[in-house]
Design a protein around this motif. Structure first.
Motif, mmCIF file in Angstrom:
data_model
loop_
_atom_site.group_PDB
_atom_site.id
_atom_site.type_symbol
_atom_site.label_atom_id
_atom_site.label_comp_id
_atom_site.label_asym_id
_atom_site.label_seq_id
_atom_site.Cartn_x
_atom_site.Cartn_y
_atom_site.Cartn_z
ATOM 1 N N VAL A 82 0.834 -1.212 0.000
ATOM 2 C CA VAL A 82 0.000 0.000 0.000
ATOM 3 C C VAL A 82 0.864 1.255 0.000
ATOM 4 O O VAL A 82 0.502 2.264 -0.599
ATOM 5 N N LEU A 249 -9.136 -4.191 5.271
ATOM 6 C CA LEU A 249 -8.479 -3.670 4.082
ATOM 7 C C LEU A 249 -7.840 -2.329 4.422
ATOM 8 O O LEU A 249 -8.455 -1.511 5.096
ATOM 9 N N ARG A 251 -6.491 0.875 2.611
ATOM 10 C CA ARG A 251 -6.552 1.474 1.289
ATOM 11 C C ARG A 251 -5.792 2.789 1.263
ATOM 12 O O ARG A 251 -5.897 3.567 2.205
ATOM 13 N N THR A 260 -2.028 5.059 -5.519
ATOM 14 C CA THR A 260 -3.013 4.780 -4.478
ATOM 15 C C THR A 260 -3.928 3.639 -4.905
ATOM 16 O O THR A 260 -5.012 3.471 -4.395
ATOM 17 N N GLU A 262 -3.222 0.365 -4.804
ATOM 18 C CA GLU A 262 -3.092 -0.906 -4.106
ATOM 19 C C GLU A 262 -3.835 -0.930 -2.777
ATOM 20 O O GLU A 262 -4.009 0.086 -2.128
ATOM 21 N N VAL A 263 -4.222 -2.108 -2.406
ATOM 22 C CA VAL A 263 -4.953 -2.302 -1.165
ATOM 23 C C VAL A 263 -4.255 -3.398 -0.371
ATOM 24 O O VAL A 263 -3.903 -4.433 -0.928
ATOM 25 N N GLU A 300 -8.893 -5.363 -6.898
ATOM 26 C CA GLU A 300 -8.465 -4.488 -5.810
ATOM 27 C C GLU A 300 -7.046 -4.100 -6.168
ATOM 28 O O GLU A 300 -6.128 -4.884 -5.964
#
Ligand SMILES: Nc1ncnc2c1ncn2[C@@H]1O[C@H](COP(=O)(O)OP(=O)(O)O)[C@@H](O)[C@H]1O
Ligand SMILES: [Mg+2]
Length: 448
Positions: A82, A249, A251, A260, A262-263, A300
């Motif tokens: 992330v 998750l 985020r 931004t 990716e999670v 995601e």
């Protein structure tokens, strides 16, 4: 002599005014205006970049030296992902989320990971005592010699501690509990949060120490009080998740050093928040689907995740209700109107509820077709095959549109042993999945 500048700021919404106001014109609240000190005014001017004393000259971009970002691992693959590849020295990161979601748990574990590799870590807690944190650290196996706890809420004391040792990583839990002597207002107010964040930013940049700040989220989803905070920090991450499930998750909402998209996916266990080993099978029931359930694949970031959409269509008593969890309500209304119009379904006399299982939030239209399939399945009280996946964006005219990353989604389906997929366009790559191309909603119905 130059006249002393005066500036007032609303403690609720941050509105600034050169005059004191009984009622703030920004948020209409009474008695929220506080006079700022001359240091605060100076800081605001500097941060706006219009300080009259600047002497910096512009440089041609070709002459600017390239900054190499060297990152180091947090010890958690998911967090590194992330962050865009790891922690950046001197960066200020904000982690937000509702109470109890796991912010302190994650950061204490990260603190332990770093202390283990001999990075001196300072964990500042304004919420819990050192004993309480120690108890948690035992559970998370984060008891490390290089991890230092500081239960303190006064910023000046904290800065003193930071300057006394050469820390390599700092955690502030949480920004809303700290206060600075230099500001008259209460902890958590706009002015306090701004002053403290600015000070932390200065420390992070000048000493090259990465600092993670925890922030609580108010009901409307913003970090309590100050949106200002989000603008000041380098990176903003938010925790999401269903309190009833163990999945969390993380985020990215803003990242000055990476994307931004990716999670991070974690599981809450007795040993803390662990990187989710395998996402497959976490968000759907592979054995058998009940009526009203349909499967689809969402992206995601760069990862495909198979999810289950559940719908309940029941005869309405009175005004029909429409509600969705994890999916946009307006889009649900649109899809329902489409079903009424194209398939002549009398949905106007039914309540419709849609839920994405596992507390996950869907924010891409590629799952439209699965939503429709789940609604139809519930309406007809007939279950769908648990080997079929529905993929496609549905337009207002009932056409099924192309979706991004089709190949990647099909590949994940192959890995998970699915057999059949209803998709909008022919896949470019070869696949073992039996694909049915559907370009219209009415056509899909025949195959269900
Ligand atoms: N002994 C335990 N075993 C498993 N999970 C626990 C245990 N104690 C606390 N938790 C989990 O940790 C969560 C608290 O996380 P925490 O990091 O304090 O949240 P935050 O800092 O975001 O408010 C609880 O909601 C619970 O799910
Ligand atoms: Mg906490």
């Amino acid at each position: 002599m130059a006249k002393k500048k005066v500036l007032f700021e609303c403690q609720a919404c941050g509105l600034q005014s050169p005059r004191w106001l009984g009622k703030c014109t920004g948020c209409n609240q009474w008695d929220t205006m506080v006079e700022l000190t001359s240091e605060q005014i100076k800081f605001i001017e500097e941060s706006k970049g219009n300080s009259s004393s600047t002497t910096t000259k512009a440089t041609s971009i070709t002459e600017v030296k390239q900054e190499n970002i060297t990152r180091f691992s947090s010890g958690s693959k998911e967090l590194d992902l992330v962050l865009g590849g790891g922690i950046v020295p001197g960066s200020l990161t904000l982690i937000g989320g509702s109470p109890g979601i796991g912010k302190s748990t994650l950061l204490l574990k990260i603190a332990g990971n770093l202390a283990k590799v001999k990075i001196k870590v300072l964990y500042v807690s304004g919420e819990e005592s050192a004993g309480q944190i120690k108890l948690r650290a035992d559970r998370l196996q984060a008891n490390e010699k290089e991890l230092f706890l500081l239960p303190e809420i006064n910023l000046q004391t904290i800065l003193g501690e930071i300057n006394s040792k050469n820390y390599g990583f700092i955690i502030i839990d949480s920004i809303q509990t700290l206060y600075s002597n230099e500001t008259p207002s209460a902890p958590g107010s706009v002015t306090q949060v701004r002053t403290i964040t600015f000070e932390l930013m200065r420390v992070a940049k000048s000493l090259e120490i990465p600092i993670f700040i925890i922030g609580h989220i108010t009901k409307d989803g913003s970090i309590a009080g100050p949106r200002v905070l989000e603008h000041m920090v380098d990176t903003v991450l938010y925790f999401e998740g269903d309190p009833n499930s163990e999945l969390r998750l993380l985020r990215g909402f803003k990242n000055r050093f990476g994307s931004t998209n990716e999670v991070g996916i974690f599981e809450m266990t007795k040993k803390g928040l662990l990187d989710a080993q395998s996402m497959a099978g976490k968000f759907f029931n592979k054995e058998k689907l009940s009526s009203g359930s349909a499967l689809t694949v969402m992206m995601e970031g760069s990862r495909p995740i198979i999810i289950e959409i559940q719908a309940l269509v029941a005869e309405a008593y009175g005004h029909p209700k429409r509600s969705s969890t994890g999916f946009d309500n307006n889009r649900l209304n649109m899809l329902l109107a489409l079903l009424e119009k194209k398939l002549d379904l009398p949905l106007g006399t039914y309540d419709v509820f849609v839920n994405v299982s596992g507390g996950i939030k869907v924010n891409e239209p590629a799952t439209d077709l699965a939503i429709i399939a789940s609604i139809l399945s519930s309406y007809r009280n007939r279950e769908l095959s648990s080997e079929t996946i529905f993929l496609g964006e549905v337009s207002l005219t009932g056409e099924i549109r192309e979706i991004p990353a089709l190949g990647q989604r099909l590949k994940e389906l192959e890995t998970q042993g699915f057999k059949k997929a209803i998709i909008p366009t022919k896949p470019l790559e070869e696949t073992k999945i039996k694909c049915f191309i559907a370009n219209e909603v009415s056509k899909v119905v025949e195959w269900m």
